[in-house]
Write a protein that holds these residues in place. Structure first.
Motif, PDB file in Angstrom:
ATOM      1  N   MET A   1       0.934  -1.029   0.002  1.00  0.00           N
ATOM      2  CA  MET A   1       0.021  -0.035  -0.100  1.00  0.00           C
ATOM      3  C   MET A   1       0.943   1.262   0.043  1.00  0.00           C
ATOM      4  SD  MET A   1      -2.834   1.233   2.970  1.00  0.00           S
ATOM      5  CE  MET A   1      -4.023   0.130   2.187  1.00  0.00           C
ATOM      6  N   THR A   2       0.640   2.103  -0.974  1.00  0.00           N
ATOM      7  CA  THR A   2       1.748   3.527  -0.826  1.00  0.00           C
ATOM      8  C   THR A   2       0.644   4.424  -0.068  1.00  0.00           C
ATOM      9  OG1 THR A   2       1.612   2.869  -3.297  1.00  0.00           O
ATOM     10  CG2 THR A   2       2.276   5.246  -2.504  1.00  0.00           C
ATOM     11  N   LYS A   3       1.527   5.145   0.852  1.00  0.00           N
ATOM     12  CA  LYS A   3       1.070   6.265   1.382  1.00  0.00           C
ATOM     13  C   LYS A   3       1.056   7.488   0.908  1.00  0.00           C
ATOM     14  CE  LYS A   3       1.966   8.058   6.172  1.00  0.00           C
ATOM     15  NZ  LYS A   3       2.831   8.162   7.308  1.00  0.00           N
ATOM     16  N   ALA A   4      -0.017   8.074   0.965  1.00  0.00           N
ATOM     17  CA  ALA A   4      -0.075   9.452   0.324  1.00  0.00           C
ATOM     18  C   ALA A   4       0.644  10.444   1.198  1.00  0.00           C
ATOM     19  CB  ALA A   4      -1.760   9.839   0.224  1.00  0.00           C
ATOM     20  N   ALA A   5       1.136  11.464   0.204  1.00  0.00           N
ATOM     21  CA  ALA A   5       1.937  12.534   0.696  1.00  0.00           C
ATOM     22  C   ALA A   5       0.944  13.478   1.953  1.00  0.00           C
ATOM     23  CB  ALA A   5       2.838  13.172   0.035  1.00  0.00           C
ATOM     24  N   PRO A   6       1.329  13.748   2.822  1.00  0.00           N
ATOM     25  CA  PRO A   6       0.457  14.800   3.314  1.00  0.00           C
ATOM     26  C   PRO A   6      -0.098  16.081   3.074  1.00  0.00           C
ATOM     27  CG  PRO A   6       2.629  14.779   4.551  1.00  0.00           C
ATOM     28  CD  PRO A   6       2.725  13.842   3.341  1.00  0.00           C
ATOM     29  N   LEU A   7      -1.215  16.517   3.184  1.00  0.00           N
ATOM     30  CA  LEU A   7      -1.629  17.705   2.552  1.00  0.00           C
ATOM     31  C   LEU A   7      -0.871  18.983   3.275  1.00  0.00           C
ATOM     32  CD1 LEU A   7      -5.410  17.517   2.743  1.00  0.00           C
ATOM     33  CD2 LEU A   7      -3.919  17.275   0.719  1.00  0.00           C
ATOM     34  N   THR A   8      -0.428  20.218   2.695  1.00  0.00           N
ATOM     35  CA  THR A   8       0.157  21.197   3.007  1.00  0.00           C
ATOM     36  C   THR A   8      -0.957  22.303   3.688  1.00  0.00           C
ATOM     37  OG1 THR A   8       0.312  22.295   0.957  1.00  0.00           O
ATOM     38  CG2 THR A   8       2.073  20.795   1.650  1.00  0.00           C
ATOM     39  N   ARG A   9      -0.490  23.318   4.176  1.00  0.00           N
ATOM     40  CA  ARG A   9      -1.284  24.438   4.611  1.00  0.00           C
ATOM     41  C   ARG A   9      -2.170  24.968   3.761  1.00  0.00           C
ATOM     42  NH1 ARG A   9      -0.298  26.745   9.645  1.00  0.00           N
ATOM     43  NH2 ARG A   9       1.392  25.622  10.827  1.00  0.00           N
ATOM     44  N   ASP A  10      -1.725  25.027   2.640  1.00  0.00           N
ATOM     45  CA  ASP A  10      -2.497  25.712   1.507  1.00  0.00           C
ATOM     46  C   ASP A  10      -3.897  24.997   1.195  1.00  0.00           C
ATOM     47  OD1 ASP A  10      -1.401  23.795   0.129  1.00  0.00           O
ATOM     48  OD2 ASP A  10      -0.729  25.162  -1.393  1.00  0.00           O
ATOM     49  N   ALA A  11      -4.151  23.696   1.675  1.00  0.00           N
ATOM     50  CA  ALA A  11      -5.283  22.897   1.550  1.00  0.00           C
ATOM     51  C   ALA A  11      -6.366  23.349   2.503  1.00  0.00           C
ATOM     52  CB  ALA A  11      -4.884  21.527   1.876  1.00  0.00           C
ATOM     53  N   TYR A  12      -6.082  24.261   3.526  1.00  0.00           N
ATOM     54  CA  TYR A  12      -7.045  24.558   4.626  1.00  0.00           C
ATOM     55  C   TYR A  12      -7.353  25.897   4.629  1.00  0.00           C
ATOM     56  CZ  TYR A  12      -5.843  20.051   5.971  1.00  0.00           C
ATOM     57  OH  TYR A  12      -5.752  18.708   5.913  1.00  0.00           O
ATOM     58  N   ARG A  13      -8.631  26.340   5.214  1.00  0.00           N
ATOM     59  CA  ARG A  13      -9.108  27.785   4.933  1.00  0.00           C
ATOM     60  C   ARG A  13      -8.749  28.656   5.997  1.00  0.00           C
ATOM     61  NH1 ARG A  13      -8.844  26.162   0.471  1.00  0.00           N
ATOM     62  NH2 ARG A  13     -10.298  25.367  -0.945  1.00  0.00           N
ATOM     63  N   VAL A  14      -8.842  28.084   7.216  1.00  0.00           N
ATOM     64  CA  VAL A  14      -8.985  28.844   8.478  1.00  0.00           C
ATOM     65  C   VAL A  14      -8.087  28.023   9.636  1.00  0.00           C
ATOM     66  CG1 VAL A  14     -10.904  30.179   8.408  1.00  0.00           C
ATOM     67  CG2 VAL A  14     -10.860  28.193   9.585  1.00  0.00           C
ATOM     68  N   PHE A  15      -7.047  28.525  10.338  1.00  0.00           N
ATOM     69  CA  PHE A  15      -6.325  28.011  11.403  1.00  0.00           C
ATOM     70  C   PHE A  15      -6.678  28.423  12.898  1.00  0.00           C
ATOM     71  CE2 PHE A  15      -4.268  27.360   7.255  1.00  0.00           C
ATOM     72  CZ  PHE A  15      -3.586  25.916   7.526  1.00  0.00           C
ATOM     73  N   GLN A  16      -6.350  27.560  13.695  1.00  0.00           N
ATOM     74  CA  GLN A  16      -6.253  27.981  15.072  1.00  0.00           C
ATOM     75  C   GLN A  16      -5.172  27.212  15.635  1.00  0.00           C
ATOM     76  OE1 GLN A  16      -9.912  26.765  17.185  1.00  0.00           O
ATOM     77  NE2 GLN A  16      -9.053  27.467  19.041  1.00  0.00           N
ATOM     78  N   ARG A  17      -4.638  28.127  16.385  1.00  0.00           N
ATOM     79  CA  ARG A  17      -3.241  27.457  17.342  1.00  0.00           C
ATOM     80  C   ARG A  17      -4.002  27.010  18.602  1.00  0.00           C
ATOM     81  NH1 ARG A  17       3.007  29.097  16.922  1.00  0.00           N
ATOM     82  NH2 ARG A  17       2.504  27.991  14.990  1.00  0.00           N
TER      83      ARG A  17
END
Length: 148
Positions: A1-17
Protein backbone atom coordinates in the motif's frame (compact mmCIF):
# COMPACT_ATOMS: atom_id res chain seq x y z
CA UNK A 1 0.00 0.00 0.00
CA UNK A 2 1.37 3.41 -0.98
CA UNK A 3 1.11 6.10 1.65
CA UNK A 4 -0.23 9.40 0.31
CA UNK A 5 1.83 12.51 0.94
CA UNK A 6 0.42 14.76 3.66
CA UNK A 7 -1.56 17.81 2.65
CA UNK A 8 0.05 21.21 3.15
CA UNK A 9 -1.25 24.37 4.80
CA UNK A 10 -2.62 25.80 1.56
CA UNK A 11 -5.26 23.02 1.50
CA UNK A 12 -7.04 24.53 4.52
CA UNK A 13 -9.14 27.69 4.89
CA UNK A 14 -8.70 28.76 8.53
CA UNK A 15 -6.25 27.94 11.31
CA UNK A 16 -6.30 27.87 15.07
CA UNK A 17 -3.21 27.47 17.24
CA UNK A 18 -3.71 25.05 20.11
CA UNK A 19 -1.25 24.52 22.97
CA UNK A 20 -0.16 21.01 23.88
CA UNK A 21 -0.03 19.79 27.45
CA UNK A 22 2.42 17.53 29.26
CA UNK A 23 -0.35 14.98 29.76
CA UNK A 24 -0.97 14.77 25.98
CA UNK A 25 2.19 12.66 25.60
CA UNK A 26 2.00 8.92 26.03
CA UNK A 27 4.61 6.54 27.44
CA UNK A 28 6.52 6.71 24.14
CA UNK A 29 6.98 10.48 24.34
CA UNK A 30 4.57 11.50 21.58
CA UNK A 31 0.95 12.60 21.55
CA UNK A 32 -1.53 9.87 22.37
CA UNK A 33 -3.81 8.99 19.43
CA UNK A 34 -6.97 9.89 21.35
CA UNK A 35 -5.65 13.43 21.90
CA UNK A 36 -5.52 13.99 18.12
CA UNK A 37 -9.32 13.63 18.10
CA UNK A 38 -9.63 16.15 20.94
CA UNK A 39 -7.81 18.71 18.79
CA UNK A 40 -10.04 17.93 15.80
CA UNK A 41 -13.19 18.31 17.92
CA UNK A 42 -11.86 21.59 19.34
CA UNK A 43 -11.01 23.00 15.90
CA UNK A 44 -14.46 22.24 14.46
CA UNK A 45 -16.49 23.39 17.45
CA UNK A 46 -14.41 26.52 18.06
CA UNK A 47 -15.05 27.59 14.46
CA UNK A 48 -18.79 26.92 14.85
CA UNK A 49 -18.89 29.05 18.00
CA UNK A 50 -16.86 31.86 16.35
CA UNK A 51 -19.19 31.82 13.33
CA UNK A 52 -22.03 32.90 15.65
CA UNK A 53 -24.53 31.03 13.47
CA UNK A 54 -25.48 28.28 15.93
CA UNK A 55 -26.08 28.58 19.66
CA UNK A 56 -23.62 26.18 21.25
CA UNK A 57 -24.28 24.16 23.34
CA UNK A 58 -27.94 24.93 24.14
CA UNK A 59 -29.42 25.95 20.78
CA UNK A 60 -32.34 24.33 18.96
CA UNK A 61 -29.97 22.66 16.43
CA UNK A 62 -26.92 20.64 17.46
CA UNK A 63 -24.30 18.63 15.59
CA UNK A 64 -23.77 14.96 16.39
CA UNK A 65 -20.62 13.18 15.25
CA UNK A 66 -21.52 10.22 13.04
CA UNK A 67 -18.08 9.45 11.60
CA UNK A 68 -14.44 10.28 12.20
CA UNK A 69 -11.08 9.06 11.04
CA UNK A 70 -7.47 10.15 11.20
CA UNK A 71 -4.37 9.46 9.10
CA UNK A 72 -1.07 9.94 10.90
CA UNK A 73 2.04 11.17 9.09
CA UNK A 74 4.33 12.45 11.86
CA UNK A 75 4.48 12.65 15.64
CA UNK A 76 3.13 15.57 17.62
CA UNK A 77 3.61 16.23 21.29
CA UNK A 78 4.38 18.55 24.18
CA UNK A 79 5.84 21.17 24.20
CA UNK A 80 5.23 21.97 20.52
CA UNK A 81 2.02 23.87 19.70
CA UNK A 82 -0.42 22.42 17.16
CA UNK A 83 -1.93 24.45 14.33
CA UNK A 84 -5.30 23.02 13.32
CA UNK A 85 -6.28 23.82 9.74
CA UNK A 86 -9.98 23.50 8.91
CA UNK A 87 -11.88 23.08 5.68
CA UNK A 88 -15.24 21.68 4.58
CA UNK A 89 -15.28 18.85 2.05
CA UNK A 90 -19.04 18.42 1.75
CA UNK A 91 -22.16 20.30 2.78
CA UNK A 92 -25.31 18.19 2.68
CA UNK A 93 -28.91 18.94 3.58
CA UNK A 94 -28.35 18.15 7.26
CA UNK A 95 -24.72 17.06 7.42
CA UNK A 96 -21.24 18.50 7.02
CA UNK A 97 -17.94 16.73 6.43
CA UNK A 98 -15.13 18.72 7.99
CA UNK A 99 -11.47 18.02 7.31
CA UNK A 100 -8.80 19.04 9.77
CA UNK A 101 -5.05 19.07 9.27
CA UNK A 102 -2.90 19.08 12.39
CA UNK A 103 0.50 20.73 11.99
CA UNK A 104 3.44 20.88 14.40
CA UNK A 105 3.74 24.64 14.96
CA UNK A 106 4.61 26.35 11.68
CA UNK A 107 5.37 23.14 9.75
CA UNK A 108 4.27 23.09 6.10
CA UNK A 109 3.07 19.46 5.97
CA UNK A 110 0.25 18.05 8.09
CA UNK A 111 1.35 15.66 10.81
CA UNK A 112 -2.17 14.23 10.77
CA UNK A 113 -5.28 14.58 8.60
CA UNK A 114 -8.70 13.92 10.05
CA UNK A 115 -12.23 13.69 8.72
CA UNK A 116 -15.15 14.52 10.97
CA UNK A 117 -18.84 14.37 9.98
CA UNK A 118 -21.61 16.10 11.89
CA UNK A 119 -25.30 15.46 11.30
CA UNK A 120 -27.32 18.43 12.52
CA UNK A 121 -30.41 17.52 14.48
CA UNK A 122 -33.22 19.05 16.47
CA UNK A 123 -31.80 19.28 20.00
CA UNK A 124 -35.00 17.93 21.53
CA UNK A 125 -36.03 15.14 19.14
CA UNK A 126 -32.53 14.26 17.84
CA UNK A 127 -34.01 13.99 14.32
CA UNK A 128 -32.04 15.45 11.37
CA UNK A 129 -32.98 18.96 10.29
CA UNK A 130 -31.87 21.11 7.35
CA UNK A 131 -28.81 23.24 8.08
CA UNK A 132 -29.84 26.72 9.24
CA UNK A 133 -29.36 29.18 6.36
CA UNK A 134 -26.83 31.44 8.14
CA UNK A 135 -24.80 28.42 9.18
CA UNK A 136 -24.81 26.93 5.65
CA UNK A 137 -23.64 30.28 4.26
CA UNK A 138 -20.79 30.46 6.79
CA UNK A 139 -19.77 26.88 5.96
CA UNK A 140 -19.38 27.80 2.30
CA UNK A 141 -16.40 30.01 3.24
CA UNK A 142 -14.59 26.83 4.33
CA UNK A 143 -15.35 24.71 1.27
CA UNK A 144 -12.39 23.16 -0.51
CA UNK A 145 -12.21 22.46 -4.24
CA UNK A 146 -12.39 18.69 -3.95
CA UNK A 147 -12.91 16.36 -0.99
CA UNK A 148 -10.12 13.98 -0.05
Amino acid sequence: MTKAAPLTRDAYRVFQRLPTRWRDNDAYGHMNNAVFYEYVDTAVNAWIIRSETLIVPHGPVIGLVVASECRFHAALGFPDPVDAGLRVARIGRSSVRYEVGLFRGDATDAAAEAGFTHVYVDARTRRPVPLPTDFATALQTLECAAPT
